[in-house]
Design a protein around this motif. Structure first.
Motif, PDB file in Angstrom:
ATOM      1  N   THR A   1      10.550  -8.090  -0.964  1.00 49.18           N
ATOM      2  CA  THR A   1      10.539  -6.751  -0.375  1.00 49.18           C
ATOM      3  C   THR A   1      11.865  -6.028  -0.643  1.00 49.18           C
ATOM      4  O   THR A   1      11.879  -4.812  -0.783  1.00 49.18           O
ATOM      5  CB  THR A   1      10.257  -6.804   1.139  1.00 49.18           C
ATOM      6  OG1 THR A   1      11.187  -7.674   1.769  1.00 49.18           O
ATOM      7  CG2 THR A   1       8.834  -7.253   1.419  1.00 49.18           C
ATOM      8  N   ALA A   2      12.948  -6.773  -0.729  1.00 50.34           N
ATOM      9  CA  ALA A   2      14.249  -6.159  -1.034  1.00 50.34           C
ATOM     10  C   ALA A   2      14.219  -5.548  -2.439  1.00 50.34           C
ATOM     11  O   ALA A   2      14.687  -4.419  -2.639  1.00 50.34           O
ATOM     12  CB  ALA A   2      15.369  -7.189  -0.921  1.00 50.34           C
ATOM     13  N   GLU A   3      13.676  -6.284  -3.415  1.00 46.37           N
ATOM     14  CA  GLU A   3      13.589  -5.772  -4.786  1.00 46.37           C
ATOM     15  C   GLU A   3      12.677  -4.548  -4.861  1.00 46.37           C
ATOM     16  O   GLU A   3      12.999  -3.565  -5.531  1.00 46.37           O
ATOM     17  CB  GLU A   3      13.043  -6.841  -5.732  1.00 46.37           C
ATOM     18  CG  GLU A   3      13.979  -7.978  -6.022  1.00 46.37           C
ATOM     19  CD  GLU A   3      13.320  -9.025  -6.894  1.00 46.37           C
ATOM     20  OE1 GLU A   3      13.903  -9.356  -7.944  1.00 46.37           O
ATOM     21  OE2 GLU A   3      12.225  -9.514  -6.533  1.00 46.37           O
ATOM     22  N   ILE A   4      11.555  -4.622  -4.165  1.00 47.48           N
ATOM     23  CA  ILE A   4      10.587  -3.523  -4.193  1.00 47.48           C
ATOM     24  C   ILE A   4      11.188  -2.278  -3.560  1.00 47.48           C
ATOM     25  O   ILE A   4      11.082  -1.177  -4.111  1.00 47.48           O
ATOM     26  CB  ILE A   4       9.276  -3.917  -3.479  1.00 47.48           C
ATOM     27  CG1 ILE A   4       8.611  -5.095  -4.203  1.00 47.48           C
ATOM     28  CG2 ILE A   4       8.314  -2.735  -3.395  1.00 47.48           C
ATOM     29  CD1 ILE A   4       7.492  -5.747  -3.414  1.00 47.48           C
ATOM     30  N   SER A   5      11.808  -2.456  -2.397  1.00 42.74           N
ATOM     31  CA  SER A   5      12.381  -1.294  -1.715  1.00 42.74           C
ATOM     32  C   SER A   5      13.463  -0.638  -2.563  1.00 42.74           C
ATOM     33  O   SER A   5      13.564   0.583  -2.620  1.00 42.74           O
ATOM     34  CB  SER A   5      12.919  -1.686  -0.340  1.00 42.74           C
ATOM     35  OG  SER A   5      13.940  -2.647  -0.453  1.00 42.74           O
ATOM     36  N   LYS A   6      14.243  -1.439  -3.285  1.00 49.19           N
ATOM     37  CA  LYS A   6      15.273  -0.897  -4.165  1.00 49.19           C
ATOM     38  C   LYS A   6      14.633  -0.143  -5.332  1.00 49.19           C
ATOM     39  O   LYS A   6      15.054   0.960  -5.673  1.00 49.19           O
ATOM     40  CB  LYS A   6      16.169  -2.019  -4.685  1.00 49.19           C
ATOM     41  CG  LYS A   6      17.325  -1.545  -5.519  1.00 49.19           C
ATOM     42  CD  LYS A   6      18.214  -2.696  -5.944  1.00 49.19           C
ATOM     43  CE  LYS A   6      19.349  -2.190  -6.807  1.00 49.19           C
ATOM     44  NZ  LYS A   6      20.169  -3.288  -7.320  1.00 49.19           N
ATOM     45  N   ALA A   7      13.589  -0.742  -5.944  1.00 46.58           N
ATOM     46  CA  ALA A   7      12.923  -0.111  -7.093  1.00 46.58           C
ATOM     47  C   ALA A   7      12.240   1.193  -6.711  1.00 46.58           C
ATOM     48  O   ALA A   7      12.227   2.146  -7.490  1.00 46.58           O
ATOM     49  CB  ALA A   7      11.904  -1.081  -7.692  1.00 46.58           C
ATOM     50  N   LEU A   8      11.675   1.244  -5.505  1.00 43.99           N
ATOM     51  CA  LEU A   8      10.952   2.433  -5.069  1.00 43.99           C
ATOM     52  C   LEU A   8      11.833   3.425  -4.317  1.00 43.99           C
ATOM     53  O   LEU A   8      11.393   4.527  -3.988  1.00 43.99           O
ATOM     54  CB  LEU A   8       9.755   2.035  -4.199  1.00 43.99           C
ATOM     55  CG  LEU A   8       8.660   1.207  -4.883  1.00 43.99           C
ATOM     56  CD1 LEU A   8       7.575   0.828  -3.887  1.00 43.99           C
ATOM     57  CD2 LEU A   8       8.072   1.956  -6.065  1.00 43.99           C
ATOM     58  N   GLY A   9      13.052   3.005  -3.987  1.00 38.39           N
ATOM     59  CA  GLY A   9      13.966   3.887  -3.273  1.00 38.39           C
ATOM     60  C   GLY A   9      13.558   4.118  -1.829  1.00 38.39           C
ATOM     61  O   GLY A   9      13.692   5.231  -1.311  1.00 38.39           O
ATOM     62  N   ILE A  10      13.043   3.058  -1.184  1.00 44.21           N
ATOM     63  CA  ILE A  10      12.618   3.145   0.210  1.00 44.21           C
ATOM     64  C   ILE A  10      13.272   2.020   0.997  1.00 44.21           C
ATOM     65  O   ILE A  10      13.816   1.087   0.419  1.00 44.21           O
ATOM     66  CB  ILE A  10      11.067   3.054   0.338  1.00 44.21           C
ATOM     67  CG1 ILE A  10      10.552   1.750  -0.288  1.00 44.21           C
ATOM     68  CG2 ILE A  10      10.403   4.263  -0.291  1.00 44.21           C
ATOM     69  CD1 ILE A  10       9.056   1.514  -0.139  1.00 44.21           C
ATOM     70  N   SER A  11      13.180   2.093   2.338  1.00 44.36           N
ATOM     71  CA  SER A  11      13.747   1.017   3.157  1.00 44.36           C
ATOM     72  C   SER A  11      12.812  -0.191   3.125  1.00 44.36           C
ATOM     73  O   SER A  11      11.630  -0.070   2.813  1.00 44.36           O
ATOM     74  CB  SER A  11      13.934   1.496   4.597  1.00 44.36           C
ATOM     75  OG  SER A  11      12.679   1.646   5.227  1.00 44.36           O
ATOM     76  N   GLU A  12      13.357  -1.356   3.468  1.00 40.84           N
ATOM     77  CA  GLU A  12      12.532  -2.576   3.501  1.00 40.84           C
ATOM     78  C   GLU A  12      11.435  -2.467   4.548  1.00 40.84           C
ATOM     79  O   GLU A  12      10.340  -2.986   4.356  1.00 40.84           O
ATOM     80  CB  GLU A  12      13.406  -3.810   3.756  1.00 40.84           C
ATOM     81  CG  GLU A  12      14.101  -4.297   2.518  1.00 40.84           C
ATOM     82  CD  GLU A  12      14.670  -5.689   2.680  1.00 40.84           C
ATOM     83  OE1 GLU A  12      13.891  -6.628   2.922  1.00 40.84           O
ATOM     84  OE2 GLU A  12      15.902  -5.805   2.572  1.00 40.84           O
ATOM     85  N   MET A  13      11.714  -1.809   5.660  1.00 39.06           N
ATOM     86  CA  MET A  13      10.718  -1.635   6.717  1.00 39.06           C
ATOM     87  C   MET A  13       9.524  -0.829   6.190  1.00 39.06           C
ATOM     88  O   MET A  13       8.375  -1.192   6.421  1.00 39.06           O
ATOM     89  CB  MET A  13      11.338  -0.941   7.933  1.00 39.06           C
ATOM     90  CG  MET A  13      10.390  -0.836   9.098  1.00 39.06           C
ATOM     91  SD  MET A  13       9.883  -2.454   9.712  1.00 39.06           S
ATOM     92  CE  MET A  13      11.117  -2.688  10.940  1.00 39.06           C
ATOM     93  N   VAL A  14       9.803   0.237   5.478  1.00 40.55           N
ATOM     94  CA  VAL A  14       8.738   1.064   4.895  1.00 40.55           C
ATOM     95  C   VAL A  14       7.977   0.243   3.847  1.00 40.55           C
ATOM     96  O   VAL A  14       6.745   0.301   3.777  1.00 40.55           O
ATOM     97  CB  VAL A  14       9.314   2.359   4.280  1.00 40.55           C
ATOM     98  CG1 VAL A  14       8.270   3.105   3.481  1.00 40.55           C
ATOM     99  CG2 VAL A  14       9.897   3.252   5.361  1.00 40.55           C
ATOM    100  N   CYS A  15       8.701  -0.532   3.070  1.00 44.80           N
ATOM    101  CA  CYS A  15       8.090  -1.378   2.050  1.00 44.80           C
ATOM    102  C   CYS A  15       7.115  -2.371   2.679  1.00 44.80           C
ATOM    103  O   CYS A  15       5.973  -2.505   2.239  1.00 44.80           O
ATOM    104  CB  CYS A  15       9.173  -2.113   1.265  1.00 44.80           C
ATOM    105  SG  CYS A  15       8.538  -3.202  -0.004  1.00 44.80           S
TER     106      CYS A  15
END
Length: 178
Positions: free
Chosen positions: A142-156
């Motif tokens: 989720t950390a990688e995804i949130s970084k790639a999408l430019g969103i917070s981990e909670m939103v991810c």
């Protein structure tokens, strides 16, 4: 940040080898040979004119194309070298004579299941789909995804949860079979 091409290659292997191993295995390359096929793909990309010149997403796409071709090469090479055993001949005769209708039916059902899953994924909201593909298929954190999408981990995590619920509802009958 990598200092040279060797470090960049090492970074790519560490980051994506597991994902491409899974892709090769899903394409039918035996697990014992999948690592060799994946490393050949990385090496071909390394020797190409595009190495180090593409964005991260373009690099992943290029590696996926190269891997697909390496899997095809693997089958071509091994189909010439293998001798067919008696068991395979009998199984092929059974298939041709219609004695193995159950196997053909199971294959058709499996293909239909994949089609329905693909349609369900394509039908979900794009913001859910992006997170779901990265999480479930690419096995990113989720950390990688949130970084790639430019969103917070909670939103991810929320998007992944919603995507899971959506798929579970759309594919209820498939979900219950497993």
């Amino acid at each position: 940040m990598p200092q040279n091409n060797n470090e960049l290659l090492q970074e790519l292997i560490e980051k994506y080898a597991k994902m491409y191993m899974k892709m090769a295995y899903n394409r039918g390359v035996p697990y014992d040979d999948a690592e060799d096929v994946v490393m050949e793909a990385f090496w071909s990309f390394y020797k190409s004119e595009y190495f180090g010149k593409l964005s991260e997403e373009e690099t992943k796409i290029m590696l996926a194309h190269i891997l697909k071709n390496k899997c095809i090469d693997y089958y071509r090479k091994n189909s010439r070298m293998e001798l067919v055993g008696m068991d395979e001949c009998e199984a092929e005769l059974d298939r041709l004579s219609g004695r193995s209708e159950n196997a053909l039916e199971n294959n058709m059902i499996e293909n239909e299941d994949y089609r329905r899953i693909r349609e369900a994924i394509e039908g979900m909201k794009e913001i859910w789909r992006d997170a779901a593909i990265m999480y479930f298929i690419e096995e990113r954190s989720t950390a990688e995804i949130s970084k790639a999408l430019g969103i917070s981990e909670m939103v991810c995590r929320s998007r992944i949860s919603r995507a899971r619920k959506y798929l579970k509802e759309k594919l209820k009958d498939l979900w219950e079979k497993t």
